[in-house]
Design a protein around this motif. Structure first.
Motif, mmCIF file in Angstrom:
data_model
loop_
_atom_site.group_PDB
_atom_site.id
_atom_site.type_symbol
_atom_site.label_atom_id
_atom_site.label_comp_id
_atom_site.label_asym_id
_atom_site.label_seq_id
_atom_site.Cartn_x
_atom_site.Cartn_y
_atom_site.Cartn_z
ATOM 1 N N THR A 138 -6.105 10.300 -3.243
ATOM 2 C CA THR A 138 -5.154 9.941 -2.153
ATOM 3 C C THR A 138 -5.963 9.408 -1.080
ATOM 4 O O THR A 138 -6.914 9.847 -0.682
ATOM 5 C CB THR A 138 -4.265 11.160 -1.681
ATOM 6 N N ILE A 139 -5.404 8.540 -0.375
ATOM 7 C CA ILE A 139 -5.893 7.943 0.961
ATOM 8 C C ILE A 139 -5.205 8.363 1.990
ATOM 9 O O ILE A 139 -3.937 8.050 2.230
ATOM 10 C CB ILE A 139 -6.047 6.304 1.179
ATOM 11 N N LEU A 185 -4.402 8.551 5.835
ATOM 12 C CA LEU A 185 -4.534 7.840 7.068
ATOM 13 C C LEU A 185 -4.504 8.617 8.270
ATOM 14 O O LEU A 185 -3.506 9.180 8.619
ATOM 15 C CB LEU A 185 -3.790 6.835 7.356
ATOM 16 N N PRO A 190 -0.372 -0.117 1.615
ATOM 17 C CA PRO A 190 0.197 0.432 0.129
ATOM 18 C C PRO A 190 0.349 -0.856 -0.841
ATOM 19 O O PRO A 190 -0.043 -0.635 -2.080
ATOM 20 C CB PRO A 190 1.234 1.124 0.290
ATOM 21 N N VAL A 194 -1.152 6.328 -0.645
ATOM 22 C CA VAL A 194 -1.622 6.196 0.589
ATOM 23 C C VAL A 194 -0.623 6.968 1.206
ATOM 24 O O VAL A 194 0.527 6.936 1.276
ATOM 25 C CB VAL A 194 -1.327 4.780 1.083
ATOM 26 N N ASN A 243 0.052 8.212 4.847
ATOM 27 C CA ASN A 243 -0.147 7.945 6.293
ATOM 28 C C ASN A 243 0.566 9.176 7.534
ATOM 29 O O ASN A 243 1.672 9.346 7.312
ATOM 30 C CB ASN A 243 0.984 6.790 6.625
#
Length: 360
Positions: free
Chosen positions: A109-110, A112, A134, A144, A146
């Motif tokens: 997972t990214i 933010l 994304p 992603v 956020n």
């Protein structure tokens, strides 16, 4: 039109069958608060195709300690906090035949962390790069997530337990993107000095990420639209971008210089065309909008998309362990040669607002 289903927080792979046995179709798919998942997909008459993407669903509960993220009052109406996955099917002729959703627990997972320049902006005509990016990643490979919010600073983000929420979900192999400055530079209780408390806070977050096996990524904040008489962007962010650069070098962390790329991008567009990258609209462009919108900090969908391309370029150049998850057919992007705004077309969502996001 929209489709919503109640789901627990986490990452999900989504397959959507698009097409029409008796006609054509044109579909763009967004998720939650206008998060771009797939761009324009067309099918010929009688033909079908499958769109695939990976989406993150979140809630405000921090399960490890039994508390919650301290949401701002406006956030309670946002689709990305409502314990559901909402998909928006848009464009001139969206045709959806089937939707398949499966849990994706094992992919990275990214996360933010940022402010209004990163957040999934809930209402047109505002947008941010975090809700565009994304669409640049391969499905089934990475998600992603956020967690940015308008008006936040490093200090306020942590104080509202947003960082604690990320730590409660993060696992080894994940990434944490950190982009703050616009609000940190302002006087008040959340102010941090660029070369002392701001840098130290970044280093604290970096150390915590590394302790958890998470890769920290520092992102310099993009410039505001502040041109001088020679058509050059002036620095409105003080020493904060340089403080990020220094921290990245001192700590040896992955780094995206969005500040430098945004300067190149805006100057390539010039003082007049760059207006199209920001929220500048005449009165009555949108319903219940009697006054002109003139915002030189926040972005239109075009501006947010171009900045997302800059972030992607930074990933390609500096973060190979993340770049491998990007789509393979992405064209090379040069901020000095921005896309033609006259050819830009992202269908407008039905959620429209006239109140500027927090922060400037």
């Amino acid at each position: 039109f929209y489709f919503s289903v109640k789901l627990p927080e986490g990452n999900y792979n989504v397959k959507v069958l698009l097409g029409d046995k008796t006609g054509t179709s044109v579909t763009t798919i967004k998720a939650e608060c206008r998060r771009l998942m797939t761009e324009k997909i067309e099918t010929a008459k009688g033909k079908f195709t499958t769109a695939q993407f990976t989406v993150h669903v979140k809630d405000s509960l921090i399960r490890s300690v039994g508390t919650k993220v301290r949401l701002k009052s406006r956030e309670f109406e946002y689709l990305h906090w409502d314990d559901k996955l909402t998909l928006e099917f848009n464009n001139t002729s969206p045709k959806v035949c089937a939707v398949e959703i499966t849990k994706a627990d094992k992919i990275p997972t990214i996360f933010l962390a940022g402010n209004s320049t990163v957040v999934d902006q809930a209402h047109e005509p505002w947008a941010a790069w975090g809700q565009m990016i994304p669409a640049f990643f391969q499905p089934h490979k990475i998600a992603v997530a956020n967690y940015a919010e308008s008006g936040e600073t490093l200090k306020a983000f942590k104080g509202a337990r947003r960082l604690e929420k990320i730590w409660s979900m993060a696992k080894p192999g994940d990434f944490l993107f950190i982009e703050f400055a616009h609000n940190d530079q302002k006087p008040g209780g959340n102010h941090l000095d660029p070369f002392t408390t701001y840098k130290q806070t970044l280093k604290d977050w970096i150390a915590e990420a590394r302790k958890r096996g998470v890769t920290p990524v520092l992102v310099t904040s993009m410039n505001r639209r502040t041109f001088d008489s020679a058509g050059k962007i002036t620095n409105s962010l003080g020493d904060y971008p340089e403080a990020v650069r220094q921290t990245a070098k001192e700590e040896g962390v992955a780094f995206v210089d969005l500040n430098a790329m945004s300067k190149t991008l805006y100057e390539a567009l010039g003082p007049e065309k760059s207006i199209k990258a920001f929220v500048h609209f005449a009165a009555n462009t949108f319903p219940n909008q009697p006054n002109e919108l003139k915002d030189n900090t926040h972005f239109s969908t075009y501006g947010a998309y171009e900045l997302a391309k800059c972030v992607v370029k930074g990933i390609q150049q500096n973060i190979p362990e993340l770049a491998k998850y990007l789509k393979k057919d992405l064209p090379v992007f040069d901020p000095a040669k921005p896309d033609d705004v006259a050819k830009w077309n992202l269908p407008q969502s039905s959620f429209v607002g006239t109140v500027k996001p927090d922060g400037n």
